[in-house]
Design an enzyme around this catalytic site. Structure first.
Site, short mmCIF file in Angstrom:
data_model
loop_
_atom_site.label_atom_id
_atom_site.label_comp_id
_atom_site.label_asym_id
_atom_site.label_seq_id
_atom_site.Cartn_x
_atom_site.Cartn_y
_atom_site.Cartn_z
N HIS A 70 39.32 46.87 43.91
CA HIS A 70 39.68 47.76 42.80
C HIS A 70 38.96 49.11 42.87
O HIS A 70 37.86 49.22 43.41
CB HIS A 70 39.29 47.10 41.47
CG HIS A 70 39.94 45.78 41.25
ND1 HIS A 70 39.42 44.83 40.39
CD2 HIS A 70 41.05 45.21 41.78
CE1 HIS A 70 40.18 43.76 40.40
NE2 HIS A 70 41.19 43.96 41.24
N TYR A 139 27.04 44.29 36.57
CA TYR A 139 27.00 45.59 37.23
C TYR A 139 27.03 46.75 36.23
O TYR A 139 27.55 46.62 35.13
CB TYR A 139 28.11 45.75 38.26
CG TYR A 139 29.52 45.47 37.82
CD1 TYR A 139 29.92 44.19 37.48
CD2 TYR A 139 30.48 46.47 37.80
CE1 TYR A 139 31.23 43.92 37.12
CE2 TYR A 139 31.78 46.21 37.45
CZ TYR A 139 32.16 44.94 37.11
OH TYR A 139 33.47 44.66 36.76
C1 LIG Z 1 36.97 46.27 34.47
C2 LIG Z 1 37.21 46.11 33.00
C3 LIG Z 1 38.14 45.22 32.50
N1 LIG Z 1 38.31 45.11 31.16
C4 LIG Z 1 39.28 44.11 30.67
C5 LIG Z 1 40.69 44.31 31.19
C6 LIG Z 1 41.23 42.91 31.26
O1 LIG Z 1 41.81 42.53 30.02
C7 LIG Z 1 40.01 42.04 31.53
C8 LIG Z 1 39.88 41.59 32.97
O2 LIG Z 1 40.01 42.75 33.78
P1 LIG Z 1 40.17 42.61 35.33
O3 LIG Z 1 41.09 41.46 35.64
O4 LIG Z 1 40.54 43.97 35.88
O5 LIG Z 1 38.69 42.20 35.77
P2 LIG Z 1 38.15 42.17 37.29
O6 LIG Z 1 39.20 41.58 38.20
O7 LIG Z 1 36.83 41.55 37.24
O8 LIG Z 1 38.02 43.71 37.65
C9 LIG Z 1 36.81 44.25 38.12
O9 LIG Z 1 36.62 43.74 39.41
C10 LIG Z 1 36.14 44.57 40.42
C11 LIG Z 1 35.26 43.73 41.29
C12 LIG Z 1 35.50 45.82 40.00
O10 LIG Z 1 34.67 46.38 40.72
C13 LIG Z 1 35.93 46.47 38.76
O11 LIG Z 1 34.80 46.70 37.92
C14 LIG Z 1 36.93 45.74 38.00
O12 LIG Z 1 38.18 46.16 38.47
O13 LIG Z 1 38.88 42.85 31.16
C15 LIG Z 1 37.61 45.87 30.25
O14 LIG Z 1 37.81 45.76 29.02
N2 LIG Z 1 36.70 46.77 30.74
C16 LIG Z 1 36.45 46.92 32.07
O15 LIG Z 1 35.59 47.74 32.44
#
Ligand SMILES: Cc1cn([C@H]2C[C@H](O)[C@@H](COP(=O)(O)OP(=O)(O)O[C@H]3O[C@H](C)C(=O)[C@H](O)[C@H]3O)O2)c(=O)[nH]c1=O
Length: 197
Positions: A70, A139
């Site tokens: 991401h 992080y």
């Molecule tokens: C990143 C983020 C997500 N969210 C909410 C959005 C979704 O409803 C839920 C899960 O989000 P997501 O599936 O994008 O989470 P990850 O797959 O862990 O995403 C992260 O994973 C990789 C490793 C990264 O480096 C980034 O920080 C980020 O993209 O959290 C938020 O409310 N705030 C945030 O800063």
């Protein structure tokens, strides 16, 4: 020999990609357990990481979960990542247009045991694979989350060629065992993704 800078309880070691930095931290162990500083601005500035972090994140994942790759397009984030439970293989991919390592990747094992941190500057895609039964991933970011600004690259893009490690007792990496979000399962190839200008 990678260049290292030591300041206070921190040692900053460059990797093969300019700006991507491994941070080792002194732990003070006694009969109760341990104490360690996890971030101190003045030492990080001395170590070449002069960043104003404005958001902390934490995620919990089980064995074989792969989050990524991401990035945010118009609002890039630098990240200081660490693991407080379990173990992950953490990967940064250089998307900085004009960088001599454009498209290159760096991977580091981060764990509650090695207590290492990885600093990833703005302009990178980031992801990790969970190598333990469970992993708690913490992080810092220097830009807030913009849900409409998310970009991504497929974890298995052959042009990047990340060598993901084996996990779960397998002798070699088994892609059939990874766990992806629906979103991550549909991420585009590298050649179709955004470039940081
Ligand atoms: C990143 C983020 C997500 N969210 C909410 C959005 C979704 O409803 C839920 C899960 O989000 P997501 O599936 O994008 O989470 P990850 O797959 O862990 O995403 C992260 O994973 C990789 C490793 C990264 O480096 C980034 O920080 C980020 O993209 O959290 C938020 O409310 N705030 C945030 O800063």
């Amino acid at each position: 020999m990678a260049k290292s800078i030591q300041s206070g309880n921190f040692t900053f070691t460059e990797t093969s990609i300019e700006g991507v930095t491994v941070v080792d931290v002194v732990s003070f162990v006694d009969e109760r357990g341990y104490f360690m500083e996890t971030y101190k601005r003045k030492d990080f500035v001395a170590g070449g990481i002069d960043v104003d972090f404005i958001q902390d994140n934490q995620s919990s994942s089980t064995l074989g979960v792969l989050r990524g790759l991401h990035f945010q397009i118009a609002h890039p984030q630098s990240k200081l990542v660490r693991v407080v439970l379990g173990e992950v293989f953490d990967v940064a991919v250089d998307l900085r247009w004009g960088s001599p390592t454009f498209g290159a990747w760096e991977g580091v094992v981060l764990s509650a045991e090695n207590r290492k941190q990885l600093f990833i500057p703005r302009g990178f895609a980031h992801g990790f694979l969970v190598l333990s039964e469970k992993a708690e991933f913490c992080y810092k970011c220097d830009n807030i989350y913009y849900p409409d600004d998310e970009g991504g690259i497929a974890w298995n893009d052959p042009e990047i060629g990340i060598e993901w490690p084996s996990f779960g007792g397998s002798s070699k990496f088994d892609p059939s065992k990874i766990v992806l979000s629906d979103k991550d399962a549909k991420l585009p190839r590298f050649d179709a993704c955004h470039r940081y200008c």
